[in-house]
Design a protein around this motif. Structure first.
Motif, PDB file in Angstrom:
ATOM      1  N   ILE A   1       0.828  -1.216   0.000  1.00 56.12           N
ATOM      2  CA  ILE A   1       0.000   0.000   0.000  1.00 56.12           C
ATOM      3  C   ILE A   1       0.857   1.257   0.000  1.00 56.12           C
ATOM      4  N   THR A   2       1.901   1.275   0.832  1.00 57.82           N
ATOM      5  CA  THR A   2       2.695   2.496   0.990  1.00 57.82           C
ATOM      6  C   THR A   2       3.763   2.669  -0.089  1.00 57.82           C
ATOM      7  N   GLU A   3       4.395   1.572  -0.491  1.00 56.24           N
ATOM      8  CA  GLU A   3       5.431   1.638  -1.526  1.00 56.24           C
ATOM      9  C   GLU A   3       5.249   0.489  -2.506  1.00 56.24           C
ATOM     10  N   PRO A   4       4.219   0.578  -3.352  1.00 57.05           N
ATOM     11  CA  PRO A   4       3.948  -0.531  -4.275  1.00 57.05           C
ATOM     12  C   PRO A   4       5.100  -0.761  -5.241  1.00 57.05           C
ATOM     13  N   ALA A   5       5.367  -2.036  -5.498  1.00 59.23           N
ATOM     14  CA  ALA A   5       6.453  -2.406  -6.424  1.00 59.23           C
ATOM     15  C   ALA A   5       6.013  -3.647  -7.205  1.00 59.23           C
ATOM     16  N   TRP A   6       6.571  -3.787  -8.420  1.00 59.90           N
ATOM     17  CA  TRP A   6       6.196  -4.907  -9.282  1.00 59.90           C
ATOM     18  C   TRP A   6       6.562  -6.250  -8.662  1.00 59.90           C
ATOM     19  N   GLU A   7       7.605  -6.253  -7.816  1.00 63.78           N
ATOM     20  CA  GLU A   7       8.068  -7.521  -7.240  1.00 63.78           C
ATOM     21  C   GLU A   7       6.952  -8.244  -6.482  1.00 63.78           C
ATOM     22  N   TYR A   8       6.107  -7.475  -5.766  1.00 67.65           N
ATOM     23  CA  TYR A   8       5.039  -8.092  -4.980  1.00 67.65           C
ATOM     24  C   TYR A   8       3.995  -8.736  -5.892  1.00 67.65           C
ATOM     25  N   LEU A   9       3.678  -8.056  -6.999  1.00 68.38           N
ATOM     26  CA  LEU A   9       2.731  -8.625  -7.955  1.00 68.38           C
ATOM     27  C   LEU A   9       3.301  -9.896  -8.576  1.00 68.38           C
ATOM     28  N   TYR A  10       4.582  -9.860  -8.958  1.00 64.22           N
ATOM     29  CA  TYR A  10       5.220 -11.041  -9.533  1.00 64.22           C
ATOM     30  C   TYR A  10       5.182 -12.211  -8.545  1.00 64.22           C
ATOM     31  N   CYS A  11       5.423 -11.898  -7.285  1.00 66.87           N
ATOM     32  CA  CYS A  11       5.444 -12.954  -6.268  1.00 66.87           C
ATOM     33  C   CYS A  11       4.064 -13.594  -6.126  1.00 66.87           C
ATOM     34  N   VAL A  12       3.008 -12.768  -6.085  1.00 69.67           N
ATOM     35  CA  VAL A  12       1.639 -13.295  -5.971  1.00 69.67           C
ATOM     36  C   VAL A  12       1.287 -14.149  -7.183  1.00 69.67           C
ATOM     37  N   LEU A  13       1.599 -13.657  -8.371  1.00 70.72           N
ATOM     38  CA  LEU A  13       1.302 -14.411  -9.592  1.00 70.72           C
ATOM     39  C   LEU A  13       2.070 -15.732  -9.622  1.00 70.72           C
ATOM     40  N   PHE A  14       3.312 -15.704  -9.145  1.00 75.18           N
ATOM     41  CA  PHE A  14       4.113 -16.911  -9.134  1.00 75.18           C
ATOM     42  C   PHE A  14       3.527 -17.936  -8.182  1.00 75.18           C
TER      43      PHE A  14
END
Length: 487
Positions: free
Chosen positions: A430-443
């Motif tokens: 929420i505070t510092e969104p980054a693509w890494e978190y999305l990649y991790c969820v998708l993975f």
């Protein structure tokens, strides 16, 4: 009664002389001391020599920095108490895997094993070995950074040395763990004692106005927790080898309490020692905090610091490998991984195929690996499943009332740990969104595709691929299925 001893000896001698192998199941070789060493040895690794800079960078003051280190220790203790209840209630190796299986069924358990197998455990192993190689290489490249090729080659060598040791013998792995735990306690003691002496000499100026300029934003606190908790990670490692722990109802909680208390006190005192010789600015500018401390306090014997830091990292890597191999073993035994990964070496009575596979994945991670990105990737995934596992403890209080609970923590503890885990997972997004978190969820969710084809439906074409692979690997590694599953 008098004939029992001689008869037993004759039977033992006959068994030894016969060609029958030992029972191919995991052996109870780990006692209270070794269990405590696994916890301390796994937690105290490279984290305390890397994370202080990141924690201070996000808090920007000495006071909040020290409070956060203590808070991380409290959170690790609360989480470990929840895992102690789970570990004595469900006495299977594999850590979170059997707990999620019991609480929520096979799909969450599979997603954990999938994520742990290809993200959390090998990335943790890779981070620790990369840290080890940087400290080993640094003295040979004075004044400049070691070449990445050298660092990664040394990291790969460390990975395979540890993998081979743990594949050869449970007892050898325990002995290695005990030795390096003792070695790392030496450097921890040197830093702590030096800090106490410096404090007694009046070096307290960096603790004056220690809350001035502190950050209090949610994003900064959550990222500081990420880095602090990385240094504490390993508090749940003993749950991965419950089947190999002697008297787990007594030794599991005792090893957890003793081990984490030792670590928490040590971390706070180490950070205090750092601040006795470095201002916050100097600490942030240091290439290697422990080495800078050693140069200022221990010269001309400052070479001791990088040597013992390397020992510390190797001990942590060994503990990680020792426990992570059991997760893969249990997941494969449940049919959620390639069957050969649940086999046990006939000669060594270790889950050698699982350990070797784990070493291969970790080696892949060091090729493009960057320590900071790996830490963030690891922490997000880890606390997602830590929170889910502790939530499972709450659920089983109502759905599995019949299970015996030799240890039963107050319900407020798992509720608090679950809420903190939710905060740690959501706050950075929420505070510092980054693509890494999305990649991790998708993975993580992509594991459902593999579950559908290879586990749930077990399509014929998938079986045709896996059977010959299993047969050839079984012959190559001289491994067989365990003779019986634990009750």
């Amino acid at each position: 009664m008098g004939e029992t001893g001689p008869r037993k000896r004759r039977e033992d001698e006959k068994s030894i002389q016969s060609d029958e192998p030992k029972t191919t199941s995991l052996q109870k070789e780990v006692g209270l001391f070794s269990g405590t060493c696994i916890i301390v040895g796994t937690i105290i690794g490279s984290g305390i020599f890397i994370s202080p800079k990141s924690v201070l960078r996000n808090t920007e003051a000495v006071g909040p920095c020290l409070i956060l280190w203590a808070a991380c220790g409290v959170l690790a203790t609360l989480g470990a108490l929840c895992f102690a209840e789970l570990g004595t209630m469900i006495t299977k190796s594999g850590g979170e895997y059997p707990y999620l299986m019991e609480a929520f069924g096979p799909i969450p358990a599979y997603l954990f094993s999938w994520t742990s197998l290809v993200v959390m455990k090998p990335s943790s192993f890779a981070i620790i070995c990369l840290s080890f190689s940087e400290y080993v290489a640094a003295p040979f490249y004075s004044g400049c950074e070691p070449p990445q090729v050298v660092v990664k080659f040394l990291a790969a060598a460390a990975i395979w040395l540890i993998t081979i040791v743990n594949a050869l013998s449970v007892r050898l792995g325990s002995y290695v763990q005990n030795f390096f735990t003792a070695a790392k306690l030496v450097i921890v003691a040197i830093i702590i004692v030096s800090g106490i002496v410096l404090l007694a000499q009046g070096n307290t100026r960096n603790f004056e106005q220690s809350f001035e300029g502190a950050k209090i934003s949610v994003g900064a606190i959550s990222l500081a927790f990420y880095n602090g908790l990385w240094a504490y990670d390993g508090w749940n490692q003993l749950n991965y080898i419950t089947e190999e722990l002697r008297n787990p109802f007594r030794n599991l909680p005792l090893a957890i309490i003793i081990g984490i208390t030792l670590v928490t006190v040590s971390y706070i005192l180490i950070n205090i020692a750092y601040f006795t010789v470095m201002t916050p600015t100097e600490l942030l500018q240091s290439q290697a905090v422990a080495v800078t401390f050693g140069d200022r306090v221990l010269y001309p014997a400052s070479w001791i610091v990088p040597v013992f830091v390397a020992f510390s990292a190797i001990g942590a890597a060994n503990g990680t490998c020792f426990t992570a191999g059991r997760l893969i073993y249990v997941a494969a035994r449940e049919g959620h991984m390639l069957k050969v990964l649940s086999y046990i070496s006939v000669r060594r009575l270790t889950p050698a195929p699982a350990i070797i596979f784990y070493g291969i994945i970790a080696t892949i991670y060091i090729i493009p690996g960057d320590i900071n990105s790996l830490v963030n990737y690891f922490s997000f995934a880890a606390w997602l499943f830590y929170g889910m596992t502790v939530l499972g403890l709450i659920v089983m209080r109502f759905t599995k009332k019949e299970l015996e609970r030799p240890i039963k923590v107050p319900i407020v503890i798992p509720i608090l740990v679950t809420l903190i885990a939710v905060f740690l997972v959501l706050a950075p997004i929420i505070t510092e969104p980054a693509w890494e978190y999305l990649y991790c969820v998708l993975f993580i969710l992509s594991g459902l595709i593999f579950y559908f084809f290879f586990v749930y439906h077990k399509f014929a074409w998938a079986q045709k691929i896996s059977k010959p692979v299993t047969m050839h690997l079984q012959m190559l590694m001289e491994a067989v299925p365990p003779e019986k599953d634990p009750e």
